[in-house]
Design an enzyme around this catalytic site. Structure first.
Site, short mmCIF file in Angstrom:
data_model
loop_
_atom_site.label_atom_id
_atom_site.label_comp_id
_atom_site.label_asym_id
_atom_site.label_seq_id
_atom_site.Cartn_x
_atom_site.Cartn_y
_atom_site.Cartn_z
N GLU A 217 90.74 -23.60 40.27
CA GLU A 217 89.43 -23.09 39.88
C GLU A 217 89.31 -21.59 40.20
O GLU A 217 88.87 -20.80 39.37
CB GLU A 217 88.32 -23.83 40.66
CG GLU A 217 88.12 -25.28 40.27
CD GLU A 217 88.96 -26.23 41.11
OE1 GLU A 217 90.03 -25.82 41.63
OE2 GLU A 217 88.56 -27.39 41.24
N GLY A 271 89.78 -24.35 55.88
CA GLY A 271 88.91 -23.81 54.83
C GLY A 271 87.44 -23.99 55.16
O GLY A 271 86.63 -23.08 55.01
N GLU A 357 84.48 -33.80 54.40
CA GLU A 357 85.91 -33.51 54.22
C GLU A 357 86.62 -33.67 55.57
O GLU A 357 87.80 -33.99 55.63
CB GLU A 357 86.11 -32.09 53.65
CG GLU A 357 87.47 -31.92 52.98
CD GLU A 357 87.63 -30.60 52.24
OE1 GLU A 357 87.64 -29.53 52.89
OE2 GLU A 357 87.75 -30.61 51.00
N HIS A 388 58.38 -34.54 48.35
CA HIS A 388 57.79 -34.93 47.08
C HIS A 388 58.83 -35.56 46.17
O HIS A 388 58.67 -35.59 44.96
CB HIS A 388 57.14 -33.70 46.43
CG HIS A 388 56.02 -33.17 47.26
ND1 HIS A 388 54.72 -33.60 47.13
CD2 HIS A 388 56.03 -32.29 48.30
CE1 HIS A 388 53.97 -32.98 48.03
NE2 HIS A 388 54.74 -32.18 48.76
N LYS A 508 93.61 -33.38 42.33
CA LYS A 508 93.93 -32.01 41.89
C LYS A 508 95.19 -32.02 41.04
O LYS A 508 95.25 -31.41 39.96
CB LYS A 508 94.23 -31.12 43.10
CG LYS A 508 93.04 -30.63 43.87
CD LYS A 508 93.54 -29.61 44.90
CE LYS A 508 92.56 -29.44 46.04
NZ LYS A 508 93.08 -28.65 47.14
O1 F6P Z 1 90.15 -29.10 47.78
C1 F6P Z 1 89.80 -28.93 49.09
C2 F6P Z 1 90.13 -27.58 49.62
O2 F6P Z 1 91.47 -27.56 50.00
C3 F6P Z 1 89.19 -27.23 50.74
O3 F6P Z 1 89.59 -27.74 51.95
C4 F6P Z 1 89.19 -25.75 50.67
O4 F6P Z 1 88.09 -25.21 51.36
C5 F6P Z 1 89.12 -25.55 49.18
O5 F6P Z 1 89.96 -26.55 48.66
C6 F6P Z 1 89.53 -24.19 48.67
O6 F6P Z 1 90.83 -23.85 49.05
P1 F6P Z 1 91.33 -22.36 49.00
O7 F6P Z 1 90.50 -21.55 49.91
O8 F6P Z 1 92.76 -22.42 49.43
O9 F6P Z 1 91.21 -21.87 47.58
#
Ligand code: F6P
Length: 554
Positions: A217, A271, A357, A388, A508
Site C-alpha cells: 500500500e 510498527g 495486533e 447517540h 498480504k
Molecule cells: O500488516 C501489519 C504491519 O506489518 C504492521 O505491523 C505495520 O505497522 C504495518 O504493517 C506497516 O508496516 P511498514 O511500516 O513496514 O510499512
C-alpha cells in the site's frame, strides 16, 4: 522464566482462585460494593505521570486484586518487564528486542545493548528530525522552486499511519496552523487522489513512512505521489519534496529517495510502537521539536511509573490485569474506548492496532495452543457522539462491554460551559453503566407498569475512568504508554508474543498473487470456487468501467 518459556496461566493456583472469585462475583452488584465501602473510589484509584485512573467501577474486590497480582507473580510478569527494559529478545518468534521505551529515554539515560548506547542513536535521529522540522516550520526548507512547504503528506499504513494520524488530530491545538497535514494509507486510489486534489506540488512535502519499506500500500501510494510530483516539477524536484522514514536504507535508495533525506529507526521498534520514533516526523513538524519532547517526556514518565511503582499502585499493571479479569473470568469479549475529547477521534483506531495486533494470538511462546481467551476486541468513538449511537447496547444490550472513559478537565477552546457539559456526560454514562436503575426506582418515577421493564437499566457494567488536566503532549504520551504496558502485561500473563503479527502475512501475500489473476481474464485460476467466481465477476464489472482508469493523478 526465560524469554521463550511460557507457563500455562490456567495451571496456576491464582487462576483457580480467580475462577472461584469470578463465580462469587456473578452475584455481586457494583451498587452493593460501593454501598459496603464508602472509600471504594479512593481505594481503587491510582495516579501517575499526570493521570488519574479510577478502577472503582470495575467488578473487582480486594481479593480479586490480590489474586490478579498473584497471577502476575506466578506468570513472571515483573521479570519479563525487566527483560523488556533491558533489551532482551522477548519478541521470540522474530528474535528481536522490544525497546520502544528506549525511544523516549532522556539523552543522559544511556542504555547499552550489545555494546552500543541505543539512547545516543535515538537522540542522534531526534536531533536530525528537529533540524528538519524547524526548517520546514520556519520556511527555510523550501520546495524545488523555492516556494515554502505548505502541505505535509504522510504516506504509510498500520503503525506508520495510525500513530502519526492519531497524534496529529490529538495535538492539533498545538500544531502550526499555517501547515496542512494529510495522511494517506489505503490502497484505494481515492485516498491519495483526494489527499492531493487541491494541492500545489511546489508546496507539498511527502513523508514516506514504512518500517520495512516493502509494504504494498505504502510503496504504491508513494509511487503515485512521486508521479504526481515529477509530472509537475520534474525528476530533480524529488529530493526537496520526498523524505523517507524507515529501517531499510537499501530499499529507500532503490525507491529513488536519497538516504540523506531518510530518518532511520531500528528493528527493535515494533510498527505499532513506533509513533515516537522517526515515524513521528509529521508530528514533530506539526507541533515542533519542543512539543515532541513533551510527548516523549509523557511516555517516559509512564515508562518509569511502570518500571518502578509497586504492583498494587502500578497503573499499567492494574490496567492489564483487569483486562485479563474481564476477558477470562467475567467473560467480557470486548472493550469500548470512549474518549470525551473530539481530538481523540482516531484514538480508538490507534488502540485497535496496539491491542489487537499485539494480543490477538492463540498460541503461546512455546507454540502450544491456548485453552483460555486472549486479546479482547477494542473499538470506540468519541463521546458524546457514541451516546447517540451505540450506547443503547452498552446500557441494555445482552452483551456486556467493558468501557474505558477518557476525560480532560480543561477545555482547549473554551466555549460557554461546554467542557462542563462534556464532563457531565462522561460521568453520567459511567455512573449509569455501573449502577443502573432498578424496577422499583423506575416505578417510583411514575412510569406506567408496561414500560417499566423497558426502562430498567441493568447496571453492573464495568468501566475504567481515566482523567488528566488537559489534552497536551505530555498527557497523550503518558496515556499511550499506559496502554502499551497494559498490552504487555496481558500478553505476559497469557504467555503469548505480543510483538509479532504473523496472522496478517498470508492475506498480504495472497493479495499480491491475486492481482495478476484479476488483470488477465484468460488466466486459468487455481483458486477456491468462491474466490474464482468473485474474480470473474470483478473482471466482468471492471470491464464496464467508463474509460480506463488513469495511470497518474491528474
Ligand atoms: O500488516 C501489519 C504491519 O506489518 C504492521 O505491523 C505495520 O505497522 C504495518 O504493517 C506497516 O508496516 P511498514 O511500516 O513496514 O510499512
Amino acid at each position: 522464566m526465560n524469554s521463550s518459556e511460557s507457563a500455562n496461566p490456567a495451571d496456576t493456583a491464582s487462576w483457580r482462585e480467580l475462577t472461584n472469585l469470578a463465580g462469587a462475583m456473578r452475584e455481586r452488584l457494583l451498587r452493593d460494593l460501593f454501598a459496603e465501602d464508602p472509600q471504594r473510589a479512593s481505594t481503587l484509584s491510582r495516579t501517575g505521570a499526570g493521570l488519574l485512573v479510577d478502577f472503582s467501577k470495575q467488578r473487582i474486590t480486594a481479593d480479586v486484586l490480590a489474586a490478579l497480582l498473584g497471577l502476575a507473580e506466578e506468570q513472571g510478569v515483573l521479570a519479563r518487564r525487566q527483560a523488556m527494559f533491558d533489551g532482551e529478545h522477548i519478541n521470540v518468534t522474530e528474535d528481536r528486542a522490544v525497546m520502544h521505551t528506549a525511544l523516549r529515554r532522556p539523552r543522559d539515560m544511556a542504555l547499552v545493548v550489545d555494546g552500543r548506547d541505543v539512547v545516543a542513536d535515538v537522540h542522534g535521529v531526534l536531533d536530525r528530525m528537529a533540524v528538519f522540522a524547524h526548517a520546514v516550520r520556519d520556511g527555510s526548507w523550501t520546495g524545488a522552486t523555492g516556494r515554502r512547504i505548505r502541505n505535509v503528506i504522510n504516506i504509510g499504513i498500520g503503525g506508520s499511519d495510525l500513530g502519526p494520524a492519531m497524534a496529529y488530530d490529538a495535538l492539533r491545538f498545538y500544531s502550526d496552523r499555517s501547515l496542512c497535514f494529510r495522511f494517506v494509507s489505503n490502497i484505494d486510489p481515492t485516498d491519495i487522489t483526494e489527499a492531493l486534489r487541491d494541492l500545489e506540488p511546489a508546496e507539498t512535502l511527502f513523508i514516506i513512512a514504512s518500517k520495512t519499506f516493502g509494504t504494498q500500500e505504502t510503496l504504491t501510494n508513494a509511487r503515485a505521489a512521486r508521479d504526481w510530483l515529477v509530472s509537475a516539477l520534474g525528476e530533480a524536484a524529488v529530493p526537496r519534496h520526498c523524505v523517507a522514514v524507515s529501517t531499510n536504507a537499501e530499499r529507500v535508495a532503490a525507491f529513488g529517495i536519497d538516504t540523506d533525506n531518510m530518518f532511520g529507526f531500528w528493528d527493535w521498534v515494533g510498527g505499532r510502537y513506533s509513533m515516537e520514533s522517526a515515524i513521528g516526523l509529521s508530528t514533530m513538524v506539526a507541533i515542533g521539536p519542543e512539543g515532541f519532547s513533551d510527548l516523549l517526556a509523557g511516555f517516559h514518565a509512564m515508562d518509569e511509573h511502570f518500571r518502578v511503582t509497586p504492583p498494587e499502585a502500578n497503573i499499567p499493571l492494574l490496567m492489564g490485569l483487569i483486562a485479563v479479569w474481564n476477558r477470562d473470568f467475567l467473560d467480557i469479549p470486548t472493550t469500548a474506548v470512549l474518549p470525551y475529547a473530539q481530538f481523540l477521534s482516531r484514538f480508538p483506531a490507534y488502540l485497535q492496532q496496539l491491542t489487537m495486533e499485539s494480543n490477538g494470538k492463540s498460541v503461546r511462546l512455546d507454540g502450544a495452543r491456548v485453552d483460555y481467551n486472549t486479546g479482547a476486541i477494542y473499538w470506540g468513538e468519541p463521546g458524546t457522539n457514541g451516546q447517540h449511537s451505540f450506547y443503547q447496547l452498552l446500557h441494555q444490550g445482552t452483551q456486556v462491554v467493558a468501557c474505558d472513559f477518557i476525560l480532560f478537565a480543561q477545555a482547549l477552546e473554551p466555549v460557554f460551559d461546554m467542557q462542563d457539559m462534556l464532563a457531565a456526560n462522561a460521568l453520567a454514562q459511567a455512573a449509569v453503566l455501573a449502577f443502573g436503575r432498578t424496577a422499583d426506582e423506575v416505578r417510583a418515577d411514575g412510569t406506567p407498569d408496561a414500560l417499566v421493564p423497558h426502562k430498567v437499566m441493568p447496571g453492573n457494567r464495568p468501566s475504567t475512568f481515566i482523567m488528566a488536566a488537559r489534552l497536551e503532549p505530555h498527557a497523550l504520551g503518558a496515556m499511550i504508554a499506559a496502554y502499551e504496558h497494559s498490552v504487555f502485561v496481558q500478553g505476559a500473563v497469557w504467555g503469548i508474543d505480543s510483538f509479532d503479527q504473523w496472522g496478517v502475512e498470508l492475506g498480504k501475500s495472497m493479495a499480491e498473487a491475486i492481482v495478476p489473476d484479476l488483470q488477465d481474464p484468460d488466466r486459468v485460476l487455481d483458486r477456491d470456487s468462491s474466490t474464482a467466481a468473485l474474480i470473474r465477476m470483478y473482471q466482468a464489472l471492471h470491464a464496464t468501467a467508463p474509460g480506463a482508469g488513469p495511470d497518474h493523478i491528474g
